[in-house]
Motif scaffolding. Structure first.
Motif, PDB file in Angstrom:
ATOM      1  N   GLY A 145      -5.066  -2.695 -14.242  1.00 56.05           N
ATOM      2  CA  GLY A 145      -4.245  -1.518 -14.215  1.00 56.05           C
ATOM      3  C   GLY A 145      -4.109  -1.105 -12.970  1.00 56.05           C
ATOM      4  O   GLY A 145      -3.028  -1.033 -12.308  1.00 56.05           O
ATOM      5  N   LEU A 146      -5.336  -1.065 -12.094  1.00 59.93           N
ATOM      6  CA  LEU A 146      -5.205  -0.405 -10.689  1.00 59.93           C
ATOM      7  C   LEU A 146      -4.338  -1.556  -9.879  1.00 59.93           C
ATOM      8  O   LEU A 146      -3.188  -1.078  -9.140  1.00 59.93           O
ATOM      9  N   MET A 147      -4.471  -2.761  -9.949  1.00 65.20           N
ATOM     10  CA  MET A 147      -3.481  -3.703  -9.376  1.00 65.20           C
ATOM     11  C   MET A 147      -2.250  -3.775  -9.622  1.00 65.20           C
ATOM     12  O   MET A 147      -1.232  -3.691  -8.665  1.00 65.20           O
ATOM     13  N   LEU A 148      -1.960  -3.418 -11.215  1.00 62.41           N
ATOM     14  CA  LEU A 148      -0.452  -3.445 -11.526  1.00 62.41           C
ATOM     15  C   LEU A 148       0.105  -2.371 -10.854  1.00 62.41           C
ATOM     16  O   LEU A 148       1.252  -2.487 -10.383  1.00 62.41           O
ATOM     17  N   ARG A 149      -0.556  -1.106 -11.076  1.00 58.87           N
ATOM     18  CA  ARG A 149       0.354   0.125 -10.412  1.00 58.87           C
ATOM     19  C   ARG A 149       0.329   0.113  -9.011  1.00 58.87           C
ATOM     20  O   ARG A 149       1.568   0.441  -8.407  1.00 58.87           O
ATOM     21  N   GLY A 150      -0.500  -0.557  -8.171  1.00 63.86           N
ATOM     22  CA  GLY A 150      -0.413  -0.975  -6.781  1.00 63.86           C
ATOM     23  C   GLY A 150       0.784  -1.773  -6.411  1.00 63.86           C
ATOM     24  O   GLY A 150       1.621  -1.535  -5.536  1.00 63.86           O
ATOM     25  N   ALA A 151       1.039  -2.894  -7.247  1.00 62.80           N
ATOM     26  CA  ALA A 151       2.158  -3.672  -7.023  1.00 62.80           C
ATOM     27  C   ALA A 151       3.501  -2.969  -7.326  1.00 62.80           C
ATOM     28  O   ALA A 151       4.524  -3.360  -6.439  1.00 62.80           O
ATOM     29  N   ILE A 152       3.640  -2.477  -8.436  1.00 65.06           N
ATOM     30  CA  ILE A 152       4.702  -1.680  -8.725  1.00 65.06           C
ATOM     31  C   ILE A 152       5.345  -0.721  -7.723  1.00 65.06           C
ATOM     32  O   ILE A 152       6.255  -0.592  -7.042  1.00 65.06           O
ATOM     33  N   ALA A 153       4.164   0.207  -7.309  1.00 61.69           N
ATOM     34  CA  ALA A 153       4.595   1.321  -6.553  1.00 61.69           C
ATOM     35  C   ALA A 153       4.744   0.709  -5.084  1.00 61.69           C
ATOM     36  O   ALA A 153       5.719   1.366  -4.444  1.00 61.69           O
ATOM     37  N   SER A 154       4.036  -0.393  -4.743  1.00 64.02           N
ATOM     38  CA  SER A 154       4.377  -0.853  -3.277  1.00 64.02           C
ATOM     39  C   SER A 154       5.947  -1.535  -3.279  1.00 64.02           C
ATOM     40  O   SER A 154       6.656  -1.305  -2.320  1.00 64.02           O
ATOM     41  N   ALA A 155       6.083  -2.419  -4.161  1.00 65.55           N
ATOM     42  CA  ALA A 155       7.310  -2.921  -4.171  1.00 65.55           C
ATOM     43  C   ALA A 155       8.736  -2.043  -4.144  1.00 65.55           C
ATOM     44  O   ALA A 155       9.497  -2.389  -3.320  1.00 65.55           O
ATOM     45  N   VAL A 193       2.125  -9.960  -4.674  1.00 60.66           N
ATOM     46  CA  VAL A 193       0.997 -11.004  -4.770  1.00 60.66           C
ATOM     47  C   VAL A 193      -0.130 -11.036  -3.741  1.00 60.66           C
ATOM     48  O   VAL A 193      -1.178 -11.499  -3.948  1.00 60.66           O
ATOM     49  N   LEU A 194      -0.111  -9.851  -2.688  1.00 60.10           N
ATOM     50  CA  LEU A 194      -1.282  -9.548  -1.788  1.00 60.10           C
ATOM     51  C   LEU A 194      -1.689  -8.147  -1.757  1.00 60.10           C
ATOM     52  O   LEU A 194      -2.840  -7.711  -2.024  1.00 60.10           O
ATOM     53  N   VAL A 195      -0.648  -7.047  -1.937  1.00 60.77           N
ATOM     54  CA  VAL A 195      -1.169  -5.694  -2.038  1.00 60.77           C
ATOM     55  C   VAL A 195      -1.997  -5.384  -3.162  1.00 60.77           C
ATOM     56  O   VAL A 195      -3.090  -4.644  -2.968  1.00 60.77           O
ATOM     57  N   PRO A 196      -1.709  -5.964  -4.476  1.00 61.89           N
ATOM     58  CA  PRO A 196      -2.886  -5.645  -5.321  1.00 61.89           C
ATOM     59  C   PRO A 196      -4.071  -5.837  -5.329  1.00 61.89           C
ATOM     60  O   PRO A 196      -5.264  -5.171  -5.533  1.00 61.89           O
ATOM     61  N   PHE A 197      -4.500  -6.921  -4.741  1.00 59.93           N
ATOM     62  CA  PHE A 197      -5.918  -7.632  -4.377  1.00 59.93           C
ATOM     63  C   PHE A 197      -6.500  -6.600  -3.197  1.00 59.93           C
ATOM     64  O   PHE A 197      -7.659  -6.395  -3.149  1.00 59.93           O
ATOM     65  N   LEU A 198      -5.648  -6.225  -2.140  1.00 60.56           N
ATOM     66  CA  LEU A 198      -6.182  -5.524  -1.150  1.00 60.56           C
ATOM     67  C   LEU A 198      -6.407  -4.214  -1.715  1.00 60.56           C
ATOM     68  O   LEU A 198      -7.281  -3.497  -1.210  1.00 60.56           O
ATOM     69  N   ILE A 199      -5.704  -3.688  -2.434  1.00 61.23           N
ATOM     70  CA  ILE A 199      -6.081  -2.262  -2.984  1.00 61.23           C
ATOM     71  C   ILE A 199      -7.280  -2.291  -3.830  1.00 61.23           C
ATOM     72  O   ILE A 199      -8.119  -1.317  -3.777  1.00 61.23           O
ATOM     73  N   ALA A 200      -7.362  -3.261  -4.650  1.00 58.45           N
ATOM     74  CA  ALA A 200      -8.577  -3.377  -5.640  1.00 58.45           C
ATOM     75  C   ALA A 200      -9.873  -3.606  -4.316  1.00 58.45           C
ATOM     76  O   ALA A 200     -10.975  -3.264  -4.837  1.00 58.45           O
ATOM     77  N   GLY A 201      -9.717  -4.434  -3.243  1.00 59.21           N
ATOM     78  CA  GLY A 201     -10.517  -4.585  -2.588  1.00 59.21           C
ATOM     79  C   GLY A 201     -11.032  -3.149  -1.680  1.00 59.21           C
ATOM     80  O   GLY A 201     -12.217  -2.989  -1.468  1.00 59.21           O
TER      81      GLY A 201
END
Length: 221
Positions: A145-155, A193-201
């Motif tokens: 969920g964290l990664m999905l939220r990060g992807a949507i908000a960032s895009a 493709v990248l930001v969600p993983f960076l946020i989780a990290g």
């Protein structure tokens, strides 16, 4: 102060300055003449850091981080103005022919980029924090969920950032269509493709730093 938050603050201040300086160069994507301004790489890290801070330390803290991000940007603008106004050393002019002219050519034209950056920065990053926090809902979000939220908000926020920045910074200087489409495409793709993983990290690293130093923030709901 939690160690994770302190580390994020340091990185955030550096990226606000670096994003502006990198933005002068346009990098080819190698696809149909599309290009991006190089500041995208530092700017996406601003998205990652602000989202990480919102996740761990709250939306209010993330909003303050965005506003205070203006401070290092203002200092860098002031220092650049001072350096451009100071006369170059004779040794530099003799020993490095053309170096001073190249420096002034790049950074003397930097001001339109500098003026455009804060507008796009403020709108897009505040929007990113707002969307990211709204999507959270009322419960603690797991990694997916964290990664999905990060992807949507960032895009969403970065697409808007691209339109604002490229138009204000480069319209009239050269045809901006390829740069604009390239910028939007690159930021949306990287956001997915990248930001969600960076946020989780980033969240994982910040939590580890907080635990190691005994400064962990309370879990936010």
């Amino acid at each position: 102060m939690p160690q994770g938050l302190f580390t994020g603050l340091l990185l955030y201040g550096g990226m606000t300055v670096l994003a502006g300086f990198l933005a002068f160069k346009q990098v080819s994507l190698g696809i149909g003449g599309l290009a991006v301004e190089a500041g995208i790489f530092a700017f996406l890290l601003l998205v990652v850091i602000s989202s990480t801070v919102a996740q761990l330390y709250g939306e209010g803290t993330a909003r303050r981080l965005v506003w205070w991000g203006f401070l290092p940007l203002v200092f860098s603008i002031g220092l650049m103005a001072l350096v451009l106004a100071l006369p170059p050393s004779p040794d530099m002019l003799e020993g490095r022919p053309g170096a001073n002219e190249a420096f002034e050519l790049v950074h003397g034209q930097f001001w339109r980029v500098v003026a455009s950056g804060p507008v796009a920065y403020l709108v897009s990053l505040l929007l990113n924090v707002w969307i990211f926090s709204r999507l959270r809902g009322s419960g603690e979000t797991r990694t997916f969920g964290l990664m999905l939220r990060g992807a949507i908000a960032s895009a969403l926020s970065q697409a808007i950032d691209s339109v604002i920045f490229v138009t204000l910074a480069f319209y009239g200087e050269f045809p901006i269509t390829n740069l604009l489409f390239g910028q939007v495409l690159a930021k949306v793709v990287l956001s997915l493709v990248l930001v969600p993983f960076l946020i989780a990290g980033g969240v994982a690293v910040a939590r580890r730093l907080d635990r190691r130093n005994g400064t962990a923030a309370p879990t936010l709901h």
